[in-house]
Design a protein around this motif. Structure first.
Motif, PDB file in Angstrom:
ATOM      1  N   GLN A   1       3.264   0.806   2.859  1.00 58.78           N
ATOM      2  CA  GLN A   1       2.370   1.364   2.109  1.00 58.78           C
ATOM      3  C   GLN A   1       1.901   0.397   0.956  1.00 58.78           C
TER       4      GLN A   1
ATOM      5  N   GLN B   1       1.406  -2.771   1.034  1.00 58.88           N
ATOM      6  CA  GLN B   1       0.557  -3.739   2.017  1.00 58.88           C
ATOM      7  C   GLN B   1      -0.842  -3.032   2.441  1.00 58.88           C
ATOM      8  N   ASN B   2      -0.756  -1.595   2.551  1.00 60.37           N
ATOM      9  CA  ASN B   2      -1.965  -0.982   2.920  1.00 60.37           C
ATOM     10  C   ASN B   2      -2.879  -1.020   1.598  1.00 60.37           C
ATOM     11  N   GLU B   3      -2.258  -0.817   0.565  1.00 59.52           N
ATOM     12  CA  GLU B   3      -2.956  -0.519  -0.737  1.00 59.52           C
ATOM     13  C   GLU B   3      -3.604  -2.041  -1.217  1.00 59.52           C
TER      14      GLU B   3
ATOM     15  N   LEU C   1      -4.340  -4.279   0.948  1.00 62.21           N
ATOM     16  CA  LEU C   1      -5.448  -4.719   1.663  1.00 62.21           C
ATOM     17  C   LEU C   1      -6.388  -3.970   1.448  1.00 62.21           C
ATOM     18  N   PHE C   2      -6.641  -2.854   0.980  1.00 60.20           N
ATOM     19  CA  PHE C   2      -7.779  -1.834   0.551  1.00 60.20           C
ATOM     20  C   PHE C   2      -8.609  -2.778  -0.796  1.00 60.20           C
TER      21      PHE C   2
ATOM     22  N   GLN D   1      -5.433  -4.792  10.436  1.00 64.46           N
ATOM     23  CA  GLN D   1      -4.258  -5.230   9.519  1.00 64.46           C
ATOM     24  C   GLN D   1      -3.634  -3.872   8.763  1.00 64.46           C
ATOM     25  N   ILE D   2      -4.157  -2.696   9.105  1.00 67.19           N
ATOM     26  CA  ILE D   2      -3.635  -1.401   8.508  1.00 67.19           C
ATOM     27  C   ILE D   2      -2.292  -1.290   9.199  1.00 67.19           C
ATOM     28  N   GLN D   3      -1.536  -0.940   8.327  1.00 68.45           N
ATOM     29  CA  GLN D   3       0.125  -0.566   8.823  1.00 68.45           C
ATOM     30  C   GLN D   3       0.169   0.832   8.845  1.00 68.45           C
ATOM     31  N   GLU D   4       0.698   1.183  10.124  1.00 74.05           N
ATOM     32  CA  GLU D   4       0.946   2.787  10.420  1.00 74.05           C
ATOM     33  C   GLU D   4       2.238   2.880   9.719  1.00 74.05           C
TER      34      GLU D   4
ATOM     35  N   ARG E   1      -6.276   4.802   6.985  1.00 76.00           N
ATOM     36  CA  ARG E   1      -6.272   4.538   8.416  1.00 76.00           C
ATOM     37  C   ARG E   1      -7.678   4.884   9.196  1.00 76.00           C
TER      38      ARG E   1
END
Length: 401
Positions: free
Chosen positions: A82, A84-86, A88-89, A170-173, A269
């Motif tokens: 989670q 890592q996604n933020e 990335l954003f 690169q988005i992590q599920e 996502r």
């Protein structure tokens, strides 16, 4: 964590944040404000930073939000993914001219992720006073911002496809996958939704309808959640993934119009608009609001989306027509209903979120979900049943029935 260890950690993080600002500041000092918060996935600290700007010799200040991961939830909520996604954003997707909070610093270290963000309260943005059933003007403001958010995805996908899909890859599920054993959302989706079928049967509702809904909802995780999030062209865009009142802030402009800002991008996502639309409509709104204001809400979203696309000089907007978005909603609206079954009992005060997390830790995902299945009793079951029957009236269950 002891006070000494915490202070050492905070001093280390703040020194790195200050270093990121460059060499033009002096006489730096900071204070941890009293207002801190503990959330499901993170601990939030509010920091007041003061310094002297060596360029103009002026005293300046910054208010910072410091988000730190909660280590005891790594295996349950996959907090590392989670964060890592933020990160990335904020690092790859946003632009300096957009309204999102500025990101000052990130630390990616196992079991200790940190994100330092601008505290946008100083810009006049604050949380809505309620986490469920807001005034209609708040919902319309949220929908206008969602239209712009989805529009940005469409524009980048068309204008900068390589950059866009590099980010997507690169988005992590985090939630909707079968690769994690003991996925709490799988148990919740397949167990907590069935209470609505049981309730309808107890009310002598149509047996064929109940049988078909049971066949679908007993495997809602695969048949509804995973199926709905799969991107289909041309409507697939970058979605927020957790589009609820708790993840947005609001500001009233001088002209009286209410504006919204999105925060917390841990579950972004590449998916369908219905993922965000149905999440908000079924997790944040009452049955009455959906029945009385559905068209107004959807129009507010689509008008903002269309305006964003036209302002970006996207000419071929027919593929993003209102009818196309409405059909997407009908195809996947059960997604939001499943989330409603999971979260509305919590939002209505029948289960404390901290207690829920503790039960998951103590009992495990499966047993805790079974224990929480009937939280709120018939009051909640009736609300869920009304929502499901309204979905039928909207034409959102034709693919199931």
């Amino acid at each position: 964590m002891s006070h000494e260890n915490f202070q050492k950690w905070l001093d280390e993080v703040m020194s790195k944040i200050i270093k990121n600002f460059g060499l033009d500041i002096d006489s730096v000092r900071y204070k941890l404000l009293e207002s801190t918060g503990i959330f499901i996935s993170s601990i939030v600290y509010r920091i007041h930073l003061q310094f002297e700007n060596k360029t103009n010799r002026q005293n300046e200040e910054l208010f910072i939000i410091l988000k730190r991961s909660k280590p005891n939830l790594y295996e349950i909520n996959h907090i590392d993914l989670q964060f890592q996604n933020e990160i990335l954003f904020y690092q790859k997707y946003t632009r300096p001219d957009e309204i999102y909070a500025k990101c000052f610093y990130v630390k990616e270290r196992p079991f200790d992720y940190v994100i330092a963000l601008e505290n946008v309260n100083t810009r006049g943005y604050y949380a809505c006073s309620c986490v469920y059933n807001p005034p209609v003007e708040y919902t319309l403001a949220a929908m206008r911002e969602l239209g712009r958010f989805h529009g940005k995805g469409y524009v980048m996908k068309q204008m900068q496809p390589k950059k866009f899909f590099d980010i997507v890859e690169q988005i992590q599920e985090v939630r909707y996958t079968n690769k994690f054993m003991d996925n709490i959302f799988k148990f919740c989706s397949n167990i907590k939704t069935l209470r609505v079928v049981e309730y309808l049967r107890s009310q002598n509702h149509d047996a064929i309808f109940c049988d078909k809904m049971e066949a679908c909802l007993s495997n809602a995780f695969d048949k509804v959640m995973i199926k709905t999030v799969q991107p289909l062209e041309p409507l697939a865009t970058l979605c927020h993934g957790d589009f609820t009142l708790s993840n947005m802030l609001f500001k009233t402009e001088d002209n009286g119009q209410l504006h919204s800002m999105l925060i917390d991008f841990a579950l972004i996502r590449y998916s369908m608009p219905v993922v965000d639309l149905s999440t908000y409509l079924y997790v944040c709104c009452t049955n009455e609001i959906r029945k009385n204001n559905f068209s107004e809400i959807m129009r507010a979203y689509h008008d903002a989306l269309k305006d964003y696309l036209l302002d970006a000089d996207i000419q071929d907007i027919e593929k993003y027509s209102y009818d196309a978005l409405l059909n997407d909603f009908k195809r996947g609206a059960l997604f939001g209903f499943v989330l409603m079954c999971i979260f509305v009992p919590i939002l209505l005060g029948h289960l404390n979120s901290e207690l829920m997390i503790q039960e998951i830790i103590n009992l495990g995902p499966l047993e805790s979900t079974k224990k929480q299945k009937y939280i709120g009793g018939d009051e909640i079951s009736k609300i869920l049943a009304e929502a499901l029957l309204h979905l039928k009236d909207l034409g959102c269950l034709e693919h199931v029935l």
